[in-house]
Motif scaffolding. Sequence first.
Motif, PDB file in Angstrom:
ATOM      1  N   SER A  82       0.841  -1.188   0.000  1.00  0.00           N
ATOM      2  CA  SER A  82       0.000   0.000   0.000  1.00  0.00           C
ATOM      3  C   SER A  82       0.875   1.236   0.000  1.00  0.00           C
ATOM      4  N   THR A  83       0.397   2.301  -0.634  1.00  0.00           N
ATOM      5  CA  THR A  83       1.092   3.588  -0.563  1.00  0.00           C
ATOM      6  C   THR A  83       0.493   4.483   0.517  1.00  0.00           C
ATOM      7  N   SER A  84      -0.613   4.073   1.105  1.00  0.00           N
ATOM      8  CA  SER A  84      -1.291   4.935   2.064  1.00  0.00           C
ATOM      9  C   SER A  84      -0.670   4.821   3.454  1.00  0.00           C
ATOM     10  N   SER A  85      -0.919   5.829   4.269  1.00  0.00           N
ATOM     11  CA  SER A  85      -0.579   5.779   5.682  1.00  0.00           C
ATOM     12  C   SER A  85      -1.737   6.373   6.471  1.00  0.00           C
ATOM     13  N   GLU A  86      -1.766   6.085   7.760  1.00  0.00           N
ATOM     14  CA  GLU A  86      -2.806   6.622   8.638  1.00  0.00           C
ATOM     15  C   GLU A  86      -2.166   7.091   9.928  1.00  0.00           C
ATOM     16  N   VAL A  87      -2.746   8.138  10.505  1.00  0.00           N
ATOM     17  CA  VAL A  87      -2.222   8.714  11.739  1.00  0.00           C
ATOM     18  C   VAL A  87      -3.268   8.539  12.838  1.00  0.00           C
ATOM     19  N   LEU A  88      -2.854   7.897  13.934  1.00  0.00           N
ATOM     20  CA  LEU A  88      -3.726   7.735  15.094  1.00  0.00           C
ATOM     21  C   LEU A  88      -3.447   8.843  16.099  1.00  0.00           C
ATOM     22  N   ASN A  89      -4.452   9.673  16.368  1.00  0.00           N
ATOM     23  CA  ASN A  89      -4.364  10.688  17.413  1.00  0.00           C
ATOM     24  C   ASN A  89      -4.607  10.004  18.752  1.00  0.00           C
ATOM     25  N   SER A  91      -4.923  11.249  21.699  1.00  0.00           N
ATOM     26  CA  SER A  91      -5.829  11.944  22.617  1.00  0.00           C
ATOM     27  C   SER A  91      -7.284  11.636  22.304  1.00  0.00           C
ATOM     28  N   SER A  92      -7.629  11.725  21.011  1.00  0.00           N
ATOM     29  CA  SER A  92      -9.021  11.488  20.598  1.00  0.00           C
ATOM     30  C   SER A  92      -9.279  10.050  20.196  1.00  0.00           C
ATOM     31  N   LEU A  93      -8.197   9.257  20.023  1.00  0.00           N
ATOM     32  CA  LEU A  93      -8.295   7.882  19.527  1.00  0.00           C
ATOM     33  C   LEU A  93      -9.082   7.823  18.227  1.00  0.00           C
ATOM     34  N   THR A  94      -8.667   8.652  17.288  1.00  0.00           N
ATOM     35  CA  THR A  94      -9.247   8.667  15.943  1.00  0.00           C
ATOM     36  C   THR A  94      -8.132   8.605  14.919  1.00  0.00           C
ATOM     37  N   PHE A  95      -8.442   7.960  13.782  1.00  0.00           N
ATOM     38  CA  PHE A  95      -7.500   7.893  12.673  1.00  0.00           C
ATOM     39  C   PHE A  95      -7.800   8.980  11.650  1.00  0.00           C
ATOM     40  N   ALA A  96      -6.738   9.493  11.025  1.00  0.00           N
ATOM     41  CA  ALA A  96      -6.856  10.432   9.914  1.00  0.00           C
ATOM     42  C   ALA A  96      -5.884   9.987   8.829  1.00  0.00           C
ATOM     43  N   PRO A  97      -6.169  10.312   7.559  1.00  0.00           N
ATOM     44  CA  PRO A  97      -5.227   9.952   6.496  1.00  0.00           C
ATOM     45  C   PRO A  97      -3.864  10.604   6.724  1.00  0.00           C
ATOM     46  N   GLY A  98      -2.817   9.855   6.456  1.00  0.00           N
ATOM     47  CA  GLY A  98      -1.458  10.375   6.550  1.00  0.00           C
ATOM     48  C   GLY A  98      -0.872  10.583   5.166  1.00  0.00           C
ATOM     49  N   PRO A  99       0.367  11.029   5.082  1.00  0.00           N
ATOM     50  CA  PRO A  99       1.008  11.244   3.783  1.00  0.00           C
ATOM     51  C   PRO A  99       1.210   9.932   3.037  1.00  0.00           C
ATOM     52  N   CYS A 100       1.147   9.992   1.720  1.00  0.00           N
ATOM     53  CA  CYS A 100       1.296   8.790   0.906  1.00  0.00           C
ATOM     54  C   CYS A 100       2.763   8.482   0.641  1.00  0.00           C
ATOM     55  N   SER A 139      15.029   0.425  -1.182  1.00  0.00           N
ATOM     56  CA  SER A 139      14.781   1.862  -1.095  1.00  0.00           C
ATOM     57  C   SER A 139      14.280   2.257   0.294  1.00  0.00           C
ATOM     58  N   THR A 140      14.389   3.550   0.584  1.00  0.00           N
ATOM     59  CA  THR A 140      13.849   4.120   1.813  1.00  0.00           C
ATOM     60  C   THR A 140      13.040   5.363   1.452  1.00  0.00           C
ATOM     61  N   GLU A 141      12.160   5.762   2.357  1.00  0.00           N
ATOM     62  CA  GLU A 141      11.416   7.013   2.202  1.00  0.00           C
ATOM     63  C   GLU A 141      11.447   7.769   3.518  1.00  0.00           C
ATOM     64  N   VAL A 142      11.486   9.100   3.421  1.00  0.00           N
ATOM     65  CA  VAL A 142      11.721   9.951   4.588  1.00  0.00           C
ATOM     66  C   VAL A 142      10.580  10.944   4.743  1.00  0.00           C
ATOM     67  N   LEU A 143      10.064  11.038   5.962  1.00  0.00           N
ATOM     68  CA  LEU A 143       9.062  12.043   6.315  1.00  0.00           C
ATOM     69  C   LEU A 143       9.708  12.987   7.312  1.00  0.00           C
ATOM     70  N   ASP A 144       9.830  14.252   6.921  1.00  0.00           N
ATOM     71  CA  ASP A 144      10.548  15.242   7.704  1.00  0.00           C
ATOM     72  C   ASP A 144       9.574  16.178   8.399  1.00  0.00           C
ATOM     73  N   GLU A 145       9.889  16.561   9.634  1.00  0.00           N
ATOM     74  CA  GLU A 145       9.044  17.494  10.378  1.00  0.00           C
ATOM     75  C   GLU A 145       8.873  18.811   9.634  1.00  0.00           C
ATOM     76  N   ALA A 146       9.886  19.204   8.846  1.00  0.00           N
ATOM     77  CA  ALA A 146       9.813  20.456   8.100  1.00  0.00           C
ATOM     78  C   ALA A 146       8.825  20.388   6.948  1.00  0.00           C
TER      79      ALA A 146
END
Length: 276
Positions: A82-89, A91-100, A139-146
Amino acid sequence: HEQEASVALVHALASSDAARQAFVIFGGSDSEGPLATTELLSCNTDSLVFTAGPSMAESRSGCAVVPLGGSAMLVVGSSTGSTSSEVLNLSSLTFAPGPCLATRRATCAAAAGRRPASAGGGFVVVVFGGRDRRARLDSTEVLDEASPSAFQPGPRLAACRNLCAAAALGADRSRLIVVGGHDGRQPLASTEILDLETMRVSPGPKLATARFSCAVVRLDDSRILVVGGVGSTPGGFASTEILDVREMRFRPGPRLGTSRSGCAAALVPPSGSVLV
């Protein structure tokens, strides 16, 4: 044998939320296929009971999970690629779409670290290896805070690494290590280290036993524990190995009571015990 391990992989990567002292179990597979569900284990009560957590948008077995600071967790990949990602908050215990991701990835590894101030600082997530629908990946992929909205291509590994594991090294977490895996021909005893300051990959210390489908957990700033996995013959390992980060050398760790491949491991706060 690698395919059997991949299909059987219960990649329910347990990760701790120290503030709430809870564990989240993500996805995995049952007899009917990959799961989108999660389960929560709270350590704040006398009785340890799993409760239903929020569901992901996508069913995920063979995923990787990494904490995003102390408030969220990122889930990437799946057993089907999959190319998708999901982010679990948390505090609210909810998922939101993350960066692909740019590449479809199954059975990959991921770890989070920090760039040194000399390299601009900031939180960094790196996804390592895995496989797509055609081949094992180097290969690797990088997600940067910036730039947290998109993964960027990272440096190439020296070997293709499917079903590998990864963790941050040292107190400053400025280096990431990727451990073992399978290159499509054989299990690997080699490791590689990514320096987040230079974004260059170099050879790391060798494991005593080549293994894939293993788990890795930070015991503290100076020790990494590698748990279980499987090698070139059927059956999981009960062995573990401990990396001394100061000496950059592996030594034998304690044996598990049960041979385990495709397992997960996490540190239990505040006791410092390891849950496998």
